[in-house]
Design an enzyme around this catalytic site. Structure first.
Site, short mmCIF file in Angstrom:
data_model
loop_
_atom_site.label_atom_id
_atom_site.label_comp_id
_atom_site.label_asym_id
_atom_site.label_seq_id
_atom_site.Cartn_x
_atom_site.Cartn_y
_atom_site.Cartn_z
N HIS A 1 0.82 -1.21 0.00
CA HIS A 1 0.00 0.00 0.00
C HIS A 1 0.85 1.26 0.00
O HIS A 1 0.49 2.26 -0.60
CB HIS A 1 -0.89 0.02 1.25
CG HIS A 1 -2.25 -0.52 0.97
ND1 HIS A 1 -2.86 -1.45 1.76
CD2 HIS A 1 -3.11 -0.26 -0.03
CE1 HIS A 1 -4.04 -1.74 1.27
NE2 HIS A 1 -4.22 -1.03 0.18
N ASN B 1 -4.19 -13.62 -18.93
CA ASN B 1 -3.45 -14.03 -17.72
C ASN B 1 -3.72 -15.50 -17.41
O ASN B 1 -2.81 -16.30 -17.21
CB ASN B 1 -3.86 -13.18 -16.51
CG ASN B 1 -3.73 -11.70 -16.77
OD1 ASN B 1 -3.01 -11.31 -17.68
ND2 ASN B 1 -4.43 -10.89 -16.01
N CYS C 1 -8.40 -8.38 -22.31
CA CYS C 1 -8.28 -7.59 -21.08
C CYS C 1 -7.24 -8.15 -20.11
O CYS C 1 -7.17 -7.72 -18.96
CB CYS C 1 -9.63 -7.46 -20.39
SG CYS C 1 -10.33 -9.04 -19.90
C1 PEP Z 1 -7.19 -12.76 -17.06
O1 PEP Z 1 -7.20 -13.90 -16.59
O2 PEP Z 1 -6.50 -12.40 -18.03
C2 PEP Z 1 -8.04 -11.72 -16.46
C3 PEP Z 1 -8.15 -10.52 -17.01
O3 PEP Z 1 -8.66 -12.02 -15.28
P1 PEP Z 1 -7.91 -11.99 -13.85
O4 PEP Z 1 -6.54 -11.45 -14.05
O5 PEP Z 1 -8.76 -11.16 -12.97
O6 PEP Z 1 -7.92 -13.45 -13.48
#
Ligand code: PEP
Ligand code: MG
Length: 588
Positions: free
Chosen positions: A204, A474, A522
């Site tokens: 933080h 991700n 994303c």
């Molecule tokens: C992903 O898995 O790419 C994603 C955007 O979701 P998170 O990072 O929240 O798992």
């Protein structure tokens, strides 16, 4: 530490907040706490609790005053720091921490000071012992509990806090360690930068220093021993370096870097008003990911049009009970209103695996899963507890009265999961309508994350029923390569540029284009400017990322043509490794 010549010394730490700071170093030390561990008699317990109550009132008063002082900070810093102070104030109320402290005084006849210290430490340890891989999140929460314990202790013992008063303006503030509450006391105009000997890159404190916009390097071991008060220093918060007693050449180099950075910042700010389109006019929709509400002002300034991924987990975290429909509605509505007509894509709770939610622990399987990432997670878990899903869907539908919302499902692997949720959504929609509740004018689009190989490979089937796709690279990388997303960079097993992952992105984009539905990306890959030509070439026209990354990604889009991007994607898809893909991207 490196000794460059007789006077100059260089140290390295975590580059926490970018920028160059030049000034004399002054240390802000904190007097050590002295605590009595005496036991009390039963007859003294109520007086001891009264003393504790007084310290709690003083602590709350100080934090409320601190919150008022935030009004003098830049808007973004206020938005980052206030939720933390609210969390502290919450802990000072009738929280588990305070109940535990009082029980120690009343039942175990422990003196108030020792009770505060023992209970805060026990709760911090319990948080650290929770399972799951969000280790940094747990460390942060444990540190918050300890921090509140220290504040109450100082007020119980009437021992002074750290003070920054008296440090010369323009100096570099040095400390062994800075806590978030210390960071909240810093007036950014008074300092040229911050250095500490301890502290991590994602705590933080780091988040706050970034918000204050002060160059900062944390965790530079040994720097305090070498810096006598007033030593001239250059800190580079982008690279994480600190130079003590710089030579005239080093000083000149730092000044040149400083003016180059100022020029880049101005150039990126000018991009905000320009369109995100390629040199040959192909438009790309840039949206922002939102993880915590404090990011909202940053999103507004970033030039993003809408929220492509609202990770709703924050609403469920750090609390003892679940947020009800009204609470959730208010939070979503606030965000939708702040986006002022731009769409907000709300992902329903993605919990399980590395995202643990304390208040929901009773819903998790009784026996711990050997492999949580491959077990009950995201939509799988919500479908096991449809009441939770229905509450969240109802809140989203109600927030839809304030502006455009889209609903997104995490961790989909099967077409039947989408069908089941669609039926539940219809049911919730009809129920609210029957009751005459104000909500979105029509049923919002229902889309899915593509983050498992099964979903990517079934994209043509899923596209028949999903209103949109969002590729979560991700997790898609993790599940495709069978490599944990939490692995250190050096392990080289986890890499979203591996051609196998790129193949699945391409396949998904094609399926969406064929079905005429929107597809965005994303995951973190969306924020890597070097990957922009590749993603456009793979068919992606919508990217969602952390607000800070938007200007750089826009600059990368404006530098290429679609033909260039398609050539890059073709070569990357037939490349033999992530390194080969990187080499292709370097040449663009
Ligand atoms: C992903 O898995 O790419 C994603 C955007 O979701 P998170 O990072 O929240 O798992
Ligand atoms: Mg994911």
């Amino acid at each position: 530490m490196i000794r460059a010549n007789s006077g100059e010394q260089a140290f390295f730490g975590h580059p926490v907040s970018p920028g160059i700071g030049i000034g004399p170093v002054f240390e802000a030390a904190e007097p050590a706490l002295v605590i009595s561990h005496k036991k009390i008699f039963a007859s003294e317990a109520s007086a001891e609790v009264a003393r504790l109550e007084e310290a709690l009132v003083r602590s709350r008063h100080q934090l409320t005053k601190l919150k008022q002082r935030l009004a003098g900070l830049p808007e973004q810093s206020q938005a980052e720091i206030s939720p933390l102070i609210d969390a502290y104030l919450h802990m000072l109320g009738p929280s588990r921490l305070i109940r535990g402290i009082k029980a120690r005084v009343q039942d175990q006849l422990t003196g108030a000071e020792a009770a505060v210290q023992a209970e805060a430490e026990a709760q911090a340890e319990a948080i650290l012992a929770l399972t799951g891989s969000d280790r940094e999140g747990r460390m942060r929460r444990a540190e918050e509990v300890r921090e509140i314990g220290r504040r109450v202790l100082r007020n119980l013992t009437h021992q002074p806090f750290r003070s920054f008063a008296g440090l010369a303006p323009g100096s570099i503030l040095a400390a062994n360690e800075l806590r978030p509450a210390d960071a909240a006391l810093i007036q950014p105009t008074n300092f040229a930068g911050i250095i500490t000997a301890e502290g991590g890159a994602d705590g933080h404190t780091a988040v706050m220093l970034r918000a204050l916009g002060l160059p900062a390097v944390l965790g530079a071991t040994g720097v305090l021993d070498a810096a006598a008060p007033g030593t001239l220093a250059i800190i580079d918060g982008t690279e994480g370096s600190i130079i003590l007693n710089p030579t005239p050449d080093s000083l000149e180099a730092a000044r040149v870097k400083l003016s180059a950075m100022t020029r880049t910042r101005r150039a990126l700010a000018r991009l905000q008003r320009l369109a995100a389109e390629t040199r040959d006019g192909v438009a790309v929709d840039l949206q922002a990911n939102l993880e915590l509400p404090f990011e909202l002002p940053m999103i507004a300034e970033s030039g993003a049009h809408g929220i492509g991924l609202l990770r709703s987990e924050f609403i469920f975290m750090n609390r003892e009970n679940l947020p009800d429909e009204d609470t959730q509605t208010q939070i979503y509505r606030g965000i939708v209103e702040a986006m002022d007509g731009d769409p907000v894509t709300i992902r329903v709770l993605d919990w399980g695996s590395d995202k643990d939610v304390e208040a929901l622990s009773t819903y998790l399987p009784a026996t711990e899963e050997a492999n949580p990432a491959l077990g009950l997670r995201g939509i799988r878990l919500l479908l096991r507890h449809p009441a939770l899903l229905e509450t969240q869907l109802a809140a989203i539908l109600r927030a839809g009265a304030a502006g455009p919302v889209r609903i997104m499902l995490p961790m989909v692997t099967l077409c039947t999961e989408l069908h089941e949720v669609s039926e539940i959504l219809d049911r919730v929609w009809r129920r609210l309508k029957r009751r005459g509740v104000r909500m979105a004018p029509k049923r919002p689009p229902l889309g899915i994350m593509i983050e498992t190989p099964a979903a990517a490979l079934s994209a043509h089937r899923l596209a028949k029923d999903a209103d949109f796709f969002a590729i979560g690279t991700n997790d898609l990388t993790m599940y495709t390569l069978a490599a944990d997303r939490g692995l250190p960079v050096g392990s080289k097993l986890y890499d979203p540029l591996e051609p196998a992952v790129l193949g699945l992105i391409h396949h998904t984009a094609r399926a969406a284009i064929d079905a005429g539905i929107q597809v965005s990306l994303c995951g973190e890959l969306a924020s890597r400017e070097q990957a922009v030509p590749l993603l456009l070439g793979l068919g992606i026209r919508q990217l969602s990322m952390h607000g800070n990354a938007v200007p750089r990604v826009k600059r990368a889009i404006r530098a290429v043509t679609l033909a260039q991007c398609e050539a890059v994607a073709q070569s990357a898809l037939s490349a033999s490794s992530a390194d080969a893909v990187r080499a292709i991207l370097k040449d663009v």
